[in-house]
Each structure stands twice: as structure tokens, then as C-alpha cells.
Motif scaffolding. Structure first.
Motif, mmCIF file in Angstrom:
data_model
loop_
_atom_site.group_PDB
_atom_site.id
_atom_site.type_symbol
_atom_site.label_atom_id
_atom_site.label_comp_id
_atom_site.label_asym_id
_atom_site.label_seq_id
_atom_site.Cartn_x
_atom_site.Cartn_y
_atom_site.Cartn_z
ATOM 1 N N ILE A 1 -4.598 20.790 -0.175
ATOM 2 C CA ILE A 1 -3.485 19.882 -0.410
ATOM 3 C C ILE A 1 -4.028 18.465 -0.558
ATOM 4 N N HIS A 2 -3.605 17.763 -1.608
ATOM 5 C CA HIS A 2 -4.121 16.426 -1.887
ATOM 6 C C HIS A 2 -3.084 15.341 -1.581
ATOM 7 N N ASN A 3 -3.583 14.215 -1.111
ATOM 8 C CA ASN A 3 -2.823 12.967 -1.026
ATOM 9 C C ASN A 3 -3.535 11.936 -1.888
ATOM 10 N N GLN A 4 -2.809 10.878 -2.258
ATOM 11 C CA GLN A 4 -3.428 9.784 -3.011
ATOM 12 C C GLN A 4 -3.035 8.457 -2.380
ATOM 13 N N LEU A 5 -4.043 7.657 -2.022
ATOM 14 C CA LEU A 5 -3.836 6.359 -1.402
ATOM 15 C C LEU A 5 -4.066 5.276 -2.450
ATOM 16 N N ASN A 6 -3.084 4.374 -2.595
ATOM 17 C CA ASN A 6 -3.144 3.324 -3.612
ATOM 18 C C ASN A 6 -3.146 1.947 -2.948
ATOM 19 N N ILE A 7 -4.186 1.163 -3.224
ATOM 20 C CA ILE A 7 -4.338 -0.158 -2.632
ATOM 21 C C ILE A 7 -4.048 -1.218 -3.691
ATOM 22 N N PRO A 8 -3.053 -2.085 -3.475
ATOM 23 C CA PRO A 8 -2.711 -3.103 -4.477
ATOM 24 C C PRO A 8 -3.700 -4.263 -4.456
ATOM 25 N N ASN A 9 -3.524 -5.181 -5.373
ATOM 26 C CA ASN A 9 -4.355 -6.379 -5.411
ATOM 27 C C ASN A 9 -4.168 -7.192 -4.131
ATOM 28 N N GLY A 10 -5.248 -7.817 -3.697
ATOM 29 C CA GLY A 10 -5.175 -8.698 -2.542
ATOM 30 C C GLY A 10 -5.299 -8.009 -1.201
ATOM 31 N N LYS A 11 -5.508 -6.689 -1.166
ATOM 32 C CA LYS A 11 -5.566 -5.961 0.096
ATOM 33 C C LYS A 11 -6.805 -5.065 0.165
ATOM 34 N N LEU A 12 -7.247 -4.798 1.402
ATOM 35 C CA LEU A 12 -8.327 -3.856 1.687
ATOM 36 C C LEU A 12 -7.795 -2.830 2.678
ATOM 37 N N PHE A 13 -8.363 -1.624 2.648
ATOM 38 C CA PHE A 13 -7.859 -0.578 3.543
ATOM 39 C C PHE A 13 -8.962 0.440 3.810
ATOM 40 N N GLU A 14 -8.900 1.058 4.995
ATOM 41 C CA GLU A 14 -9.893 2.072 5.361
ATOM 42 C C GLU A 14 -9.230 3.439 5.483
ATOM 43 N N ILE B 1 0.859 -1.183 0.000
ATOM 44 C CA ILE B 1 0.000 0.000 0.000
ATOM 45 C C ILE B 1 0.894 1.231 0.000
ATOM 46 N N THR B 2 0.590 2.196 -0.839
ATOM 47 C CA THR B 2 1.419 3.402 -0.910
ATOM 48 C C THR B 2 0.579 4.657 -0.753
ATOM 49 N N LEU B 3 1.231 5.682 -0.221
ATOM 50 C CA LEU B 3 0.616 7.002 -0.042
ATOM 51 C C LEU B 3 1.459 8.011 -0.793
ATOM 52 N N GLN B 4 0.859 8.660 -1.795
ATOM 53 C CA GLN B 4 1.564 9.694 -2.547
ATOM 54 C C GLN B 4 1.189 11.053 -1.993
ATOM 55 N N LEU B 5 2.205 11.781 -1.521
ATOM 56 C CA LEU B 5 1.979 13.086 -0.923
ATOM 57 C C LEU B 5 1.837 14.167 -1.985
ATOM 58 N N ASP B 6 1.448 15.351 -1.565
ATOM 59 C CA ASP B 6 1.203 16.453 -2.494
ATOM 60 C C ASP B 6 2.463 16.859 -3.244
ATOM 61 N N ASN B 7 3.636 16.656 -2.628
ATOM 62 C CA ASN B 7 4.899 17.021 -3.287
ATOM 63 C C ASN B 7 5.431 15.926 -4.200
ATOM 64 N N GLY B 8 4.687 14.836 -4.368
ATOM 65 C CA GLY B 8 5.093 13.756 -5.257
ATOM 66 C C GLY B 8 5.813 12.618 -4.565
ATOM 67 N N ASN B 9 6.248 12.801 -3.321
ATOM 68 C CA ASN B 9 6.920 11.731 -2.583
ATOM 69 C C ASN B 9 5.970 10.572 -2.341
ATOM 70 N N ILE B 10 6.515 9.355 -2.408
ATOM 71 C CA ILE B 10 5.712 8.153 -2.206
ATOM 72 C C ILE B 10 6.193 7.441 -0.954
ATOM 73 N N GLU B 11 5.265 7.137 -0.051
ATOM 74 C CA GLU B 11 5.586 6.437 1.179
ATOM 75 C C GLU B 11 4.848 5.103 1.219
ATOM 76 N N VAL B 12 5.498 4.100 1.798
ATOM 77 C CA VAL B 12 4.909 2.775 1.933
ATOM 78 C C VAL B 12 4.130 2.707 3.241
ATOM 79 N N ILE B 13 2.911 2.164 3.174
ATOM 80 C CA ILE B 13 2.067 2.001 4.355
ATOM 81 C C ILE B 13 2.045 0.521 4.718
#
Length: 383
Positions: A167-180, A119-131
Motif C-alpha cells: 500500500i502506497h502513500n504520497q507525501l507532498n511538501i510545498p514551497n518554503g517548507k522542509l519535512f522528515e 503539506i499534504t498526505l495522499q492515501l492509497d485510496n486517493g483521499n488527501i489529508e493536510v499535515i
């Protein structure tokens, strides 16, 4: 040579975004004195590069670097001549090619270092963090303000952040996972496998609450009679005040499906919302928007069939097998290759628990249509 996973951990440590797992790996790696020496050299070089990126005038840049070293703020006891030569080379290069180097340095292939199954979180500045699903962390904005916190498989935004800036963030959920996801207004979004959502870190007072969805999600929207909530799915907009509904639109789908559980919603395309342009729904109904025609149709349904994925169930109703395959791939995080084109066009209705094995699922389909298949690692081939 520093291993790639350790190098990523060092970079995350330096910008204060390292996960607990990354810090643990780094701590264990630093127990070796030779690794500590590599770490010291790497930090010095990293600092020199960042100084060069932020200062294009070589003389002030050199003086600042020397001052920091002399005061011992880098925490390095020993500096090798080789590393000093590297720094000098970097500084000279940056003087002539500062802007170009800055662009390339910021384009380090972070994506290549991130497991696509995370699962990844893309911040407003383009940085990508792993959740990490079992992790716990704070979400920090570019100004250093805490805007949210993650606990396990829930990411919860608070009322922090700049109240005057969207300011926007984007949350990306891969296959096989659920998230709230819990938004800053208290609204909850349950994201299905293979989905992503773009949303404001903080909703602005007096402004429409607006998010952008790809995939499938179940929404529980906090009621606000002044600030409507709008979900954008391709060219369709779903407008609500406070309600619960399921919304689905994956890339292979030719339609956007909205199933209303409670409250009321309005479906419309374009920018005009009003009685003549909007289709209003009642609880217990499904709204289907066709991408090609732009038409919206309504029919009464059993809503549990469309929301059962939240409890780990897979339900297919009169669906072509080629589309069922794609949903199985997302839910089980497997690759399915279908060499039987006739089978792909067949329609099926079926229900499965997500803990059922793929062998059990395929055995069920084979009772209606005979076919063979093989399973090798995470790849299934149908003949």
C-alpha cells in the motif's frame, strides 16, 4: 449556510480524520444553538447520502435510514420537514443515477479547499489529508489500522499494516517548507521544498524496498543486505543497501544529481541492474545523469555544498540565474518574474543563509550584474 471551512471540518469529523484545529473551530462554531441545528440537519443529510451511495436498492435503503432515525443513533432531536424532503429527493435521485452520483460525490474538489501552501498526505485510496507542522496525529489505513504517527515536522511509520499487501502513500511538501519522513524500515528521508515522495506504508519481507521521488531529498537508509533500497527519479534508479546520499531532480533540471556522503550506491536506467549497466559511486563523489543523452558522469565534490539546505543554507555553484530564480521561489515561497532575459542566462556562484531577506540576496547578485527589481507582497519583478 455553513461556512466552507466548517463544512470541511464536519466531513473530517464524520470520517474521524479531523485535525485538532478543525475540531476546535467546529466546537466554537457549535456554541451557537442555530449552528447546532444546522449541524444536526447536515449530519442527517450526509448520512442519507452515504446510505444511498452504498445501497442501490431504494426500499432496503429507506428502511435502514428509518430504523437508524427511530433508534436515535444519529443524535438528532428535531428533524425539519424541509430536510426530510431533501432526503427523499436525494434517495429518489440515487435510485436512478446511483453510479453516476457516486462518482461525482467522490470527486468533490478537496484540492480547492486545501491551501497549496500546506503539506499534504495522499492515501492509497486517493483521499488527501493536510499535515500541520505543529500537529500530532495518527495515520490510519483503510482497514482502520494505525500505520504511523506524525509529531511536528516528522512523519514516522511503524510496522503496522497488512504484511501481505503493498500500500502506497504520497507525501507532498510545498514551497518554503522542509519535512522528515521515517519509513517502516527505519530509513529517514529529509524532503526539501517543492518535493514529493511516493512510498509503501510497509515494506514487504523478501521484496525490494522501492520509493519514487520528485524534487530533492537527503536519504539515510537502514542497512539490509537481503532487501535492496531503490529510489526512482524519472528514468534513473539509485540502488543502495545502507548509506547516506542527497538526490536532486526538479522539473527545470536537465540532470539528476546524486551526491554520496557514506556507503555506496549504483546508478542505472532501465530495469537491468548489473556490472555492465550500473555506475557505482564512492563517498565524496557526485553522479550526474543527463536526461537527454542517458549518460552518467562522476566527479569528486565537497558534499556539504549539496547538503547544506538541510541546515537552512542556499548554495549555488556555476548556476544560471533563471534556475537560481526557481530555487529561490521554492525556498522562500515567492513568485519571481524575470523580464531581463540576458540576466537569466548569466551564471553565478553564491551562498546564503535562508533567514536572509530577499533584498540582501538580490543586492549580492547586483554586485556582479546591474538590474532593477520591485517587491509587492509575495511577487518579485525583475527588469
Amino acid at each position: 449556510m455553513i461556512p466552507s471551512n466548517i463544512e470541511l471540518g464536519i466531513l473530517k469529523y464524520l470520517d474521524k480524520t479531523a485535525t485538532a484545529k478543525q475540531l476546535q473551530e467546529l466546537e466554537e462554531w457549535l456554541e451557537d444553538p442555530l449552528n447546532m441545528e444546522l449541524f444536526n440537519d447536515y449530519v442527517l443529510l450526509h448520512y442519507a447520502i452515504n446510505m444511498g451511495l452504498n445501497k442501490m436498492d431504494d426500499q432496503p435503503m429507506k428502511e435502514e435510514l428509518i430504523r437508524k432515525i427511530q433508534k436515535g443513533k444519529l443524535g438528532i432531536k428535531k428533524v425539519h420537514p424541509q430536510i426530510l424532503l431533501k432526503i427523499a429527493a436525494v434517495l429518489l435521485l440515487l435510485v436512478g443515477f446511483g453510479y453516476f452520483f457516486n462518482q461525482k460525490f467522490n470527486e468533490v474538489n478537496v484540492e480547492e479547499q486545501i491551501d497549496p501552501n500546506q503539506i499534504t498526505l495522499q492515501l492509497d485510496n486517493g483521499n488527501i489529508e493536510v499535515i500541520s507542522e505543529d500537529g500530532k496525529r495518527k495515520i490510519i489505513d483503510a482497514e482502520g489500522n494505525e500505520v504511523g504517527v506524525q509529531k511536528g515536522n516528522t512523519l514516522n511509520y511503524n510496522e503496522g499494516g497488512d504484511p501481505g499487501k503493498l500500500i502506497h502513500n504520497q507525501l507532498n511538501i510545498p514551497n518554503g517548507k522542509l519535512f522528515e519522513l521515517v519509513l517502516s524500515d527505519g530509513s529517514s528521508v529529509f524532503l526539501n521544498s517543492g518535493s514529493s515522495i511516493k512510498y509503501p506504508v510497509k515494506f514487504l519481507p523478501g521484496k525490494t524496498r522501492e520509493v519514487f521521488l520528485s524534487g530533492e531529498a537527503y536519504f539515510e537508509i537502514t542497512k539490509d543486505s537481503i532487501n535492496p533500497f531503490i529510489v526512482n527519479v524519472d528514468d534513473l534508479k539509485v540502488r543502495v543497501l545502507g548509506t547516506e546520499f542527497n538526490l536532486s531532480s526538479y522539473p527545470e533540471d536537465s540532470q539528476v544529481t546524486t551526491v554520496l556522503v557514506n556507503g555506496s550506491v549504483g546508478l542505472y536506467s532501465g530495469d537491468v541492474y548489473g556490472p555492465e549497466t550500473t555506475t557505482f559511486m564512492k563517498p565524496g563523489f557526485r553522479g550526474v545523469y543527463d536526461h537527454s543523452s542517458g549518460n552518467i558522469s562522476l566527479d569528486e565534490v565537497d558534499t556539504s555544498l549539496y547538503t547544506s539546505w538541510k541546515s537552512g543554507k542556499l548554495v549555488f555553484r556555476s548556476m544560471q540565474f533563471k534556475n537560481i530564480i526557481k530555487k529561490l521561489e521554492r525556498s522562500y515561497n515567492v513568485s519571481i518574474v524575470n523580464n531581463n532575459k540576458e540576466l537569466g542566462e548569466q551564471y553565478f556562484s553564491a551562498s546564503f543563509d535562508k533567514d536572509e531577506l530577499m533584498e540582501q540576496i538580490f543586492a549580492s547578485f547586483r554586485t556582479s550584474y546591474r538590474f532593477t527589481y520591485t517587491i509587492e507582497n509575495e511577487k518579485i519583478t525583475i527588469n
